[in-house]
Design an enzyme around this catalytic site. Sequence first.
Site, PDB file in Angstrom:
ATOM      1  N   GLY A  10     -35.172  33.778 -86.765  1.00 10.38           N
ATOM      2  CA  GLY A  10     -34.588  32.460 -86.558  1.00 10.38           C
ATOM      3  C   GLY A  10     -33.716  32.425 -85.321  1.00 10.38           C
ATOM      4  O   GLY A  10     -33.477  33.461 -84.676  1.00 10.38           O
ATOM      5  N   LEU A  37     -36.121  37.135-100.286  1.00 14.85           N
ATOM      6  CA  LEU A  37     -34.737  37.176-100.756  1.00 14.85           C
ATOM      7  C   LEU A  37     -34.538  36.407-102.058  1.00 14.85           C
ATOM      8  O   LEU A  37     -33.541  36.618-102.752  1.00 14.85           O
ATOM      9  CB  LEU A  37     -33.804  36.611 -99.683  1.00 14.85           C
ATOM     10  N   ALA A  60     -31.896  31.082 -94.058  1.00 13.17           N
ATOM     11  CA  ALA A  60     -31.499  29.887 -94.812  1.00 13.17           C
ATOM     12  C   ALA A  60     -32.606  28.849 -94.776  1.00 13.17           C
ATOM     13  O   ALA A  60     -33.477  28.870 -93.890  1.00 13.17           O
ATOM     14  CB  ALA A  60     -30.217  29.291 -94.227  1.00 13.17           C
ATOM     15  N   TYR A  61     -32.576  27.958 -95.742  1.00 16.40           N
ATOM     16  CA  TYR A  61     -33.426  26.775 -95.754  1.00 16.40           C
ATOM     17  C   TYR A  61     -32.638  25.704 -94.994  1.00 16.40           C
ATOM     18  O   TYR A  61     -31.611  25.232 -95.468  1.00 16.40           O
ATOM     19  CB  TYR A  61     -33.673  26.346 -97.196  1.00 16.40           C
ATOM     20  N   THR A  62     -33.100  25.344 -93.808  1.00 15.87           N
ATOM     21  CA  THR A  62     -32.319  24.459 -92.936  1.00 15.87           C
ATOM     22  C   THR A  62     -32.987  23.112 -92.655  1.00 15.87           C
ATOM     23  O   THR A  62     -32.480  22.342 -91.840  1.00 15.87           O
ATOM     24  CB  THR A  62     -32.032  25.156 -91.588  1.00 15.87           C
ATOM     25  N   ASP A 102     -20.938  23.031 -91.323  1.00 23.93           N
ATOM     26  CA  ASP A 102     -20.027  21.887 -91.383  1.00 23.93           C
ATOM     27  C   ASP A 102     -20.434  20.901 -92.479  1.00 23.93           C
ATOM     28  O   ASP A 102     -19.624  20.093 -92.932  1.00 23.93           O
ATOM     29  CB  ASP A 102     -20.020  21.163 -90.033  1.00 23.93           C
ATOM     30  N   TYR A 125     -28.757  20.026 -98.760  1.00 26.25           N
ATOM     31  CA  TYR A 125     -28.543  21.202 -97.916  1.00 26.25           C
ATOM     32  C   TYR A 125     -27.084  21.643 -97.952  1.00 26.25           C
ATOM     33  O   TYR A 125     -26.773  22.812 -98.171  1.00 26.25           O
ATOM     34  CB  TYR A 125     -28.973  20.890 -96.480  1.00 26.25           C
TER      35      TYR A 125
END
Length: 284
Positions: A10, A37, A60-62, A102, A125
């Site tokens: 990533g 994971l 991560a799932y973004t 954030d 998210y």
Amino acid sequence: MKVLVTGGDGQLGFEVGKRLDALGMKYKTIDLADCDLTNRAQTAAYVQAYKPDCVVHCAAYTAVDQAESHPDACRAVNVEGTRNIAAACANVDASLVYISTDYIFTGEGNNPFETNTPKGPLNVYGQTKLMGEQAVAELLDRYFIVRTSWVFGRHGQNFVQTMLRLGRERKQLCVVDDQIGSPTYAVDLAVLLCNMLQTERYGVYHATNEGYCSWFTFAQTVMQQAGLTCEIRPVSTAEYPVDAKRPLNSRLSKQSLIEAGFTLLPPWQDALGRYLVECNSHRQ
């Protein structure tokens, strides 16, 4: 010191690997093909076999909008995957650097959010990343939770690349002007993370390039620095509907970084300039 980096393919994980390599540190990067994971037993076995001193958890799932319609998939990666990594770290007595966002905050007001400001994520998210933070804090004593925003880097898709592509294809673009935050260059963040993991200054931090702007201003600056003539027109969030609600205020206070003695990242305009130089050098 031996480091394991998840999400090595990533934007951020790739740069963390490059930085560790430049520092001459022993490390390994992993992705889904290496280890799932979300599978607790597989994760525990992988980490046990490598026995890292520190894990930098970038995976991560973004896909923020997609998460609204696929909450279980997002939760599996961001919550269960993080819990599995944290548990595996506990088993081998490794520290953990967890990359957060954030988006865990409410997005209200105009002041920068402190690390201990009450949380209130607006979308799936953000909810899952906050739950990931909670899993880390629950299972480990030695951890760095690092919240960042608006990340861009050469390895992967991001806002700057999208603006560059559209800026070459179109004469005019509309970009949201009422969401305020800080762009973050993956290269600069990787430097900080690799400095951080060599210390025992554990805790919760906010890390972005310095300065605030709207997406509109960010897009304008991309066009200016790239020498593109595409006109950027401001629109409100209400005029640009998407599946996931975004925070209007993504300003993050760096007070915890300052107090811990870490060096702040350069201004985002400087970071963007260096990124564009890097992009041009690889296009030639």
